[in-house]
Design an enzyme around this catalytic site. Structure first.
Site, mmCIF file in Angstrom:
data_model
loop_
_atom_site.group_PDB
_atom_site.id
_atom_site.type_symbol
_atom_site.label_atom_id
_atom_site.label_comp_id
_atom_site.label_asym_id
_atom_site.label_seq_id
_atom_site.Cartn_x
_atom_site.Cartn_y
_atom_site.Cartn_z
ATOM 1 N N HIS A 17 0.810 -1.224 0.000
ATOM 2 C CA HIS A 17 0.000 0.000 0.000
ATOM 3 C C HIS A 17 0.841 1.271 0.000
ATOM 4 C CE1 HIS A 17 -4.000 -1.851 0.527
ATOM 5 N NE2 HIS A 17 -3.304 -2.812 1.101
ATOM 6 N N HIS A 104 0.028 -16.066 8.028
ATOM 7 C CA HIS A 104 0.553 -14.942 7.260
ATOM 8 C C HIS A 104 1.912 -14.532 7.828
ATOM 9 C CE1 HIS A 104 0.488 -11.365 4.731
ATOM 10 N NE2 HIS A 104 -0.632 -11.814 4.178
ATOM 11 N N ASP A 342 -7.389 -12.779 -3.059
ATOM 12 C CA ASP A 342 -7.601 -13.877 -4.006
ATOM 13 C C ASP A 342 -8.065 -15.122 -3.262
ATOM 14 O OD1 ASP A 342 -6.464 -13.114 -6.816
ATOM 15 O OD2 ASP A 342 -5.016 -12.313 -5.388
#
Length: 409
Positions: A17, A104, A342
């Site tokens: 970002h 993650h 996704d």
């Protein structure tokens, strides 16, 4: 680190970002025609929002060449590539201020650096691969122009749905699958959004991805890649064997969990007498192999046959289901992640795999060519060498091939 390669060196930059992402490429040969238009097709294949099977994040991923190219040709100096981030939503990640996402990189990045990007995955985000794809496209362009190299990847499985590779469990690879590897094109791969060149299997894969998406869940899969017309002699024994460099490149892609080349793990189930690639005289009169269970690499060096391998991608870690987990403080809680993600990464991973394959082959070509050119500057040897020590000339090679064929070996 963020740099890959020895002579063809690629450094990527950017977080998911931040203002932009991109790459610096050092070692690209001068004099090659190149423009943004040449790079963009692969960027578009990688971009988000391209179908209902991918994240809805809407990024054009328009690449801009910043340096190293003038009058439409490469200068041999570093090439700068930039892609601006436009559809950013860092507010979608406020939950990760309190929770490390299960499976993650939030927690491991924090452990390593003592701080992390506040939104998205930072450097662990798939946005980082934009620089790889842009750089890989340039490498592939050179390989195509100089050697006619073709690199094509496709989705070979989603969940438990697999593209047929063999007729029975007792077969390694069927003739139909080998023909697919030798002839598949990107146009054929892109005929459906899941990027599987087998219509019946592709339909089932698409249904499986949509099912995962409808449940706010995710699913993994595999991507197979084939490199055709690779130069021979690529690979640096013993620690930089070609398959080792390919494995390094592929396992550096986000969400990867496995790599196999040639017959892979299934090849371990067959005796050497069945598995070995016998040598034969090819239609062009040169020595080659009757089968290609080695995947185009023997002893860590390319042998001129098609190089093919498979990469496993795990189910994406970020899902919108509620998950019982722990906060950074250790206190138990429930995480419900927002954002656009996704449900399955493999359709968009196809151009990333192709790009990393191109970077490996390009670097290996430059290394091998530097060795060959340096050796060519030496005066001829005065002492004859045993035949087994040198590459035979064309007449001698034809005799060797004819002798092998005559003996039925």
């Amino acid at each position: 680190m963020s740099t890959f390669g020895t002579l063809f060196r690629v450094t990527t930059y950017g977080e998911s970002h931040c203002a932009s992402v991109g790459a610096i490429i050092d070692g690209c040969p001068p004099g090659m025609p190149l423009s943004d238009v040449d790079i963009q097709p692969q960027m578009t294949r990688r971009r988000p929002g391209q179908s209902a099977l991918t994240t809805p994040r809407n990024e054009a991923d328009a690449v801009q060449i910043q340096s190293g190219v003038e009058a439409g040709v490469t200068l041999g100096t570093p090439i700068g590539l930039m892609v601006k981030n436009k559809d950013q939503r860092p507010h979608d990640y406020t939950e990760t201020d309190h929770y490390p996402r299960p499976s993650h990189a939030d927690w491991t990045y924090l452990l390593k650096y003592g701080l992390k990007a506040s939104s998205g995955g930072g450097r662990s985000s798939a946005r980082e691969t934009i620089g790889r794809v842009a750089a890989g496209t340039i490498a592939e362009r050179y390989l195509k122009m100089a050697y006619g190299v073709e690199i094509v990847a496709f989705v070979s499985s989603v969940g438990k749905i697999h593209l047929p590779e063999s007729a029975t469990d007792d077969d390694l690879l069927s003739e139909d699958y080998l023909k697919l590897l030798s002839s598949i094109t990107r146009e054929q791969v892109d005929e459906n959004p899941v990027r599987c060149p087998h219509e019946e299997t592709a339909d089932l894969m698409q249904e499986r991805i949509i099912e995962a998406k409808s449940k706010a869940d995710s699913i993994g899969g595999t991507v197979t890649c084939v490199i055709r017309r690779s130069p021979v002699g690529l690979g640096e024994p013993v620690f930089d064997k070609l398959e080792a460099k390919l494995a390094h490149a592929m396992l550096s892609i986000p969400a990867t969990k496995g790599f196999e080349i040639g017959s892979g793990f299934k090849g371990t189930e067959f005796a050497g007498s069945v598995h070995n690639d016998a040598f034969i005289k090819k239609p062009d009169g040169k020595l080659g192999t009757k089968t290609n269970r080695s995947g185009g690499v023997q002893g860590g060096i390319s042998n001129g046959e098609d190089i093919y391998f498979k990469i496993a991608f795990k189910s994406p870690a970020t899902i919108s289901q509620e998950q019982t987990t722990a906060k950074y403080s250790g206190e138990a809680g429930v995480l419900a992640t927002r954002g656009r993600h996704d449900p399955c990464v493999v359709p968009r991973a196809v151009p990333i795999v192709e790009a990393m394959a191109a970077l490996v082959i390009m670097d290996a070509v430059l290394i091998q060519n530097s060795r060959a050119f340096t050796a060519s500057l030496l005066p001829p040897l005065e002492t004859p060498l045993p035949p087994s020590m040198v590459i035979p000339n064309e007449t001698q090679q034809e005799k060797i091939v004819d002798d092998i064929v005559a003996k039925g070996l």
